[in-house]
Design a protein around this motif. Structure first.
Motif, PDB file in Angstrom:
ATOM      1  N   LEU A 170       0.824  -1.206   0.000  1.00 21.39           N
ATOM      2  CA  LEU A 170       0.000   0.000   0.000  1.00 21.39           C
ATOM      3  C   LEU A 170       0.858   1.257   0.000  1.00 21.39           C
ATOM      4  O   LEU A 170       1.981   1.262   0.526  1.00 21.39           O
ATOM      5  CB  LEU A 170      -0.902   0.005   1.229  1.00 21.39           C
ATOM      6  N   PRO A 171       0.333   2.341  -0.577  1.00 18.54           N
ATOM      7  CA  PRO A 171       1.067   3.608  -0.542  1.00 18.54           C
ATOM      8  C   PRO A 171       1.178   4.132   0.882  1.00 18.54           C
ATOM      9  O   PRO A 171       0.425   3.735   1.775  1.00 18.54           O
ATOM     10  CB  PRO A 171       0.211   4.537  -1.411  1.00 18.54           C
TER      11      PRO A 171
ATOM     12  N   GLN B 178      -5.771  12.479   0.782  1.00 20.03           N
ATOM     13  CA  GLN B 178      -6.555  12.280  -0.432  1.00 20.03           C
ATOM     14  C   GLN B 178      -5.774  11.446  -1.450  1.00 20.03           C
ATOM     15  O   GLN B 178      -6.331  10.542  -2.084  1.00 20.03           O
ATOM     16  CB  GLN B 178      -6.950  13.619  -1.055  1.00 20.03           C
ATOM     17  N   LYS B 179      -4.495  11.738  -1.599  1.00 17.46           N
ATOM     18  CA  LYS B 179      -3.669  10.967  -2.531  1.00 17.46           C
ATOM     19  C   LYS B 179      -3.633   9.497  -2.128  1.00 17.46           C
ATOM     20  O   LYS B 179      -3.707   8.601  -2.978  1.00 17.46           O
ATOM     21  CB  LYS B 179      -2.253  11.543  -2.583  1.00 17.46           C
ATOM     22  N   PHE B 180      -3.541   9.239  -0.829  1.00 15.60           N
ATOM     23  CA  PHE B 180      -3.545   7.864  -0.324  1.00 15.60           C
ATOM     24  C   PHE B 180      -4.832   7.144  -0.725  1.00 15.60           C
ATOM     25  O   PHE B 180      -4.797   6.019  -1.238  1.00 15.60           O
ATOM     26  CB  PHE B 180      -3.389   7.879   1.194  1.00 15.60           C
ATOM     27  N   LEU B 181      -5.985   7.792  -0.501  1.00 15.07           N
ATOM     28  CA  LEU B 181      -7.255   7.170  -0.839  1.00 15.07           C
ATOM     29  C   LEU B 181      -7.381   6.948  -2.340  1.00 15.07           C
ATOM     30  O   LEU B 181      -7.854   5.899  -2.789  1.00 15.07           O
ATOM     31  CB  LEU B 181      -8.416   8.031  -0.331  1.00 15.07           C
ATOM     32  N   GLU B 182      -6.974   7.929  -3.120  1.00 16.49           N
ATOM     33  CA  GLU B 182      -7.059   7.790  -4.575  1.00 16.49           C
ATOM     34  C   GLU B 182      -6.255   6.590  -5.064  1.00 16.49           C
ATOM     35  O   GLU B 182      -6.686   5.873  -5.980  1.00 16.49           O
ATOM     36  CB  GLU B 182      -6.562   9.073  -5.255  1.00 16.49           C
ATOM     37  N   GLN B 183      -5.118   6.366  -4.459  1.00 16.12           N
ATOM     38  CA  GLN B 183      -4.261   5.264  -4.894  1.00 16.12           C
ATOM     39  C   GLN B 183      -4.810   3.902  -4.465  1.00 16.12           C
ATOM     40  O   GLN B 183      -4.823   2.957  -5.255  1.00 16.12           O
ATOM     41  CB  GLN B 183      -2.840   5.465  -4.354  1.00 16.12           C
ATOM     42  N   ILE B 184      -5.279   3.785  -3.238  1.00 14.29           N
ATOM     43  CA  ILE B 184      -5.759   2.475  -2.792  1.00 14.29           C
ATOM     44  C   ILE B 184      -7.081   2.103  -3.471  1.00 14.29           C
ATOM     45  O   ILE B 184      -7.389   0.916  -3.623  1.00 14.29           O
ATOM     46  CB  ILE B 184      -5.914   2.401  -1.254  1.00 14.29           C
TER      47      ILE B 184
END
Length: 220
Positions: free
Chosen positions: A77-78, A103-109
């Motif tokens: 995971l990121p 937000q970037k974390f959620l977008e990636q997962i």
């Protein structure tokens, strides 16, 4: 047939926004910031296509640890934005940077089908259950199912990202993201970021599909 399935999957959209940081006060000495997570999707992975919840940084930390453990190391995971010992609730730049990182974390997962199949993610994004209640629900130790918890979480209207931009004007200066989990029955005191602006935000009630669609297109 396989090409049609792949094409349909590519047409699915999951839009997520992390915004509207607010200071929550448990008491005079303890405060933290939580963030609004808005989700709008047509994905088959979600039975509820629009949702709006609030989560704090420590809950994101829990989510990443849980998803990583549940994936059995099949994916990496990121990273989340790092915890800063000098994080200040009245430092607008630090709050904005953390919010962008979340937000970037959620977008990636949300690009991983394996993660999208995890019930912990759905309860995190689409219910206001505390992390302990999420774990209990996923383990079947609650009187309600995961689907019931998601559907019972009230849908509230949210406007475009630009409508919710506001300056942080707060007076607390410590990062109090403890490991204690929030329970929806516990009422925290909300510190006003701005009297008129927070009043306008708190007045966002009800469900309006037309404005949800305009939110999605306006924030794309």
């Amino acid at each position: 047939m396989r090409e049609e399935t792949e094409s349909a999957r590519n047409q699915q959209v999951i839009s997520v926004w992390v915004r509207d940081p607010r200071i929550q006060k448990n008491d005079f000495w303890h405060a933290y910031i939580d963030y609004e997570i808005c989700l709008h999707t047509n994905s088959v992975f979600f039975t509820k296509k629009t949702s709006r919840v609030r989560r704090r940084y420590s809950e994101f930390v829990w989510l990443r640890q849980k998803l990583q453990a549940n994936s059995l190391l099949m994916i990496q995971l990121p990273q989340l934005p790092p915890k800063n010992p000098f994080f200040s609730l009245n430092n607008g730049q630090q709050v904005a940077d953390r919010m962008k990182g979340l937000q970037k974390f959620l977008e990636q997962i949300l690009q991983s089908n394996l993660v999208l199949s995890d019930s912990c993610l759905h309860l995190f994004l689409q219910s206001q259950l505390s992390v302990s209640k999420i774990e209990a629900c996923v383990a079947g130790k609650t009187s309600f199912s995961v689907a019931q918890a998601v559907q019972s979480s009230g849908l509230r209207r949210f406007h475009s990202e630009e409508d919710l931009q506001r300056d942080l004007s707060v007076s607390c200066d410590s990062d109090s993201d403890s490991s204690d989990c929030r329970d929806p029955r516990h009422k925290n005191k909300v510190s006003p970021l701005s009297k008129s602006k927070s009043a306008a935000t708190l007045d966002l009630r009800g469900a309006c599909q037309e404005e949800l669609l305009s939110c999605s297109s306006g924030s794309a």
